[in-house]
Motif scaffolding. Structure first.
Motif, PDB file in Angstrom:
ATOM      1  N   MET A   1       1.163  -0.924  -0.022  1.00  0.00           N
ATOM      2  CA  MET A   1      -0.375   0.023  -0.425  1.00  0.00           C
ATOM      3  C   MET A   1       1.014   1.115   0.054  1.00  0.00           C
ATOM      4  O   MET A   1       1.768   1.500   0.372  1.00  0.00           O
ATOM      5  CB  MET A   1      -0.857   0.077   1.013  1.00  0.00           C
ATOM      6  N   PRO A   2       0.813   1.850  -0.982  1.00  0.00           N
ATOM      7  CA  PRO A   2       1.044   3.455  -1.276  1.00  0.00           C
ATOM      8  C   PRO A   2       1.236   4.138   0.128  1.00  0.00           C
ATOM      9  O   PRO A   2       0.587   4.214   1.045  1.00  0.00           O
ATOM     10  CB  PRO A   2       0.766   4.519  -1.953  1.00  0.00           C
ATOM     11  N   GLN A   3       2.359   5.405   0.777  1.00  0.00           N
ATOM     12  CA  GLN A   3       2.476   6.093   1.347  1.00  0.00           C
ATOM     13  C   GLN A   3       1.554   6.631   1.854  1.00  0.00           C
ATOM     14  O   GLN A   3       1.817   7.530   0.397  1.00  0.00           O
ATOM     15  CB  GLN A   3       4.177   6.237   1.713  1.00  0.00           C
ATOM     16  N   GLN A   4       1.347   7.642   3.386  1.00  0.00           N
ATOM     17  CA  GLN A   4       0.623   8.624   3.120  1.00  0.00           C
ATOM     18  C   GLN A   4       0.675   9.198   4.057  1.00  0.00           C
ATOM     19  O   GLN A   4       1.394   8.960   4.737  1.00  0.00           O
ATOM     20  CB  GLN A   4      -1.482   7.941   3.329  1.00  0.00           C
ATOM     21  N   PHE A   5       0.161  10.372   3.664  1.00  0.00           N
ATOM     22  CA  PHE A   5       0.993  11.486   4.784  1.00  0.00           C
ATOM     23  C   PHE A   5      -0.845  11.611   5.451  1.00  0.00           C
ATOM     24  O   PHE A   5      -1.489  11.557   5.500  1.00  0.00           O
ATOM     25  CB  PHE A   5       0.919  13.118   4.254  1.00  0.00           C
ATOM     26  N   THR A   6      -0.848  12.675   7.086  1.00  0.00           N
ATOM     27  CA  THR A   6      -1.752  13.170   7.622  1.00  0.00           C
ATOM     28  C   THR A   6      -1.756  14.521   8.290  1.00  0.00           C
ATOM     29  O   THR A   6      -0.481  14.288   8.119  1.00  0.00           O
ATOM     30  CB  THR A   6      -2.000  11.776   9.002  1.00  0.00           C
ATOM     31  N   LYS A   7      -2.244  14.979   8.881  1.00  0.00           N
ATOM     32  CA  LYS A   7      -2.113  16.111   9.405  1.00  0.00           C
ATOM     33  C   LYS A   7      -1.288  16.182  10.457  1.00  0.00           C
ATOM     34  O   LYS A   7      -0.486  16.725  10.025  1.00  0.00           O
ATOM     35  CB  LYS A   7      -3.985  16.444  10.552  1.00  0.00           C
ATOM     36  N   SER A   8      -1.254  14.575  11.019  1.00  0.00           N
ATOM     37  CA  SER A   8       0.263  15.286  11.946  1.00  0.00           C
ATOM     38  C   SER A   8       1.292  14.977  11.228  1.00  0.00           C
ATOM     39  O   SER A   8       2.617  14.985  12.194  1.00  0.00           O
ATOM     40  CB  SER A   8      -0.553  14.216  13.323  1.00  0.00           C
TER      41      SER A   8
END
Length: 209
Positions: A1-8
């Motif tokens: 699964m591709p890396q994701q960014f989050t608000k944190s």
């Protein structure tokens, strides 16, 4: 699964990009961090991105709001109940009406499953969406960046991104998209967040002038 960014993790990735590239550090110093631009992974979000193709963000939002007024909730089934004339009254061109209805039909038929996209690789998502009439690379890029928060997407077909890199790095106007793509290679694996910084620079710098 591709890396994701989050608000944190968003700001720490911006800082890391600032360490990779002094021009990004300058953008953050001048204008602060870019907004955390995101959209839910829904049919409505994809409709919104289709409406944004080759028009201003404001006119796309006007059309989206008109559709919302007409059907309350923008779902594939409700969109397919509208006639082409009713879509036109919602500021949807003939072409975009066709594209939105193709997408609605594909979702209802089970050809496209947005929930499943959340677990899929970029290229598999791209292959499925580009098979639909009216959806090209730019639409897929923006969807994957905003609705799925995949970390490493570079929308080289976006005019604001192209102009922003040229301005930020004082590149000649005739710099090709291929050359810009090579510059973006240095921002891996955070090209999505690099793009957010470029949009932020483009919008902030334009306000200033």
């Amino acid at each position: 699964m591709p890396q994701q960014f989050t608000k944190s993790t968003y700001r720490s990735i911006c800082d890391e990009l600032g360490q990779m590239d002094a021009d990004f550090a300058k953008v953050i110093d001048l204008y602060g961090y870019p907004p955390f631009w995101s959209r839910p992974n829904t049919f409505e979000s994809l409709v919104h991105i289709i409406l944004e193709q080759q028009v201003s963000l404001a006119s796309a939002l006007s059309a989206l709001n008109k559709l919302r007024e007409r059907v309350q909730e923008i779902t594939p089934a409700r969109i397919l109940l509208l006639t082409d004339a009713e879509m036109r009254e919602c500021y949807c061109s003939r072409q975009k009406t066709a594209y939105i209805k193709y997408l609605a039909e594909a979702i209802i038929a089970g050809q496209i499953n947005l929930e499943a996209f959340a677990q899929m690789e970029d290229e598999d998502i791209r292959r499925q969406l580009i098979a639909l009439k009216g959806i090209g690379n730019w639409t897929v890029d923006v969807y994957v960046m905003f609705a799925l928060q995949h970390t490493d997407v570079f929308p080289v077909g976006d005019l604001a991104i192209v102009n922003s890199i040229k301005r930020l790095k004082a590149l000649p106007k005739e710099t090709t998209k291929e050359e810009l793509g090579l510059i973006a290679e240095q921002w891996k694996p955070y090209r999505t967040v690099a793009s957010m910084l470029l949009w932020h620079y483009y919008l902030s710098d334009r306000k200033k002038t």
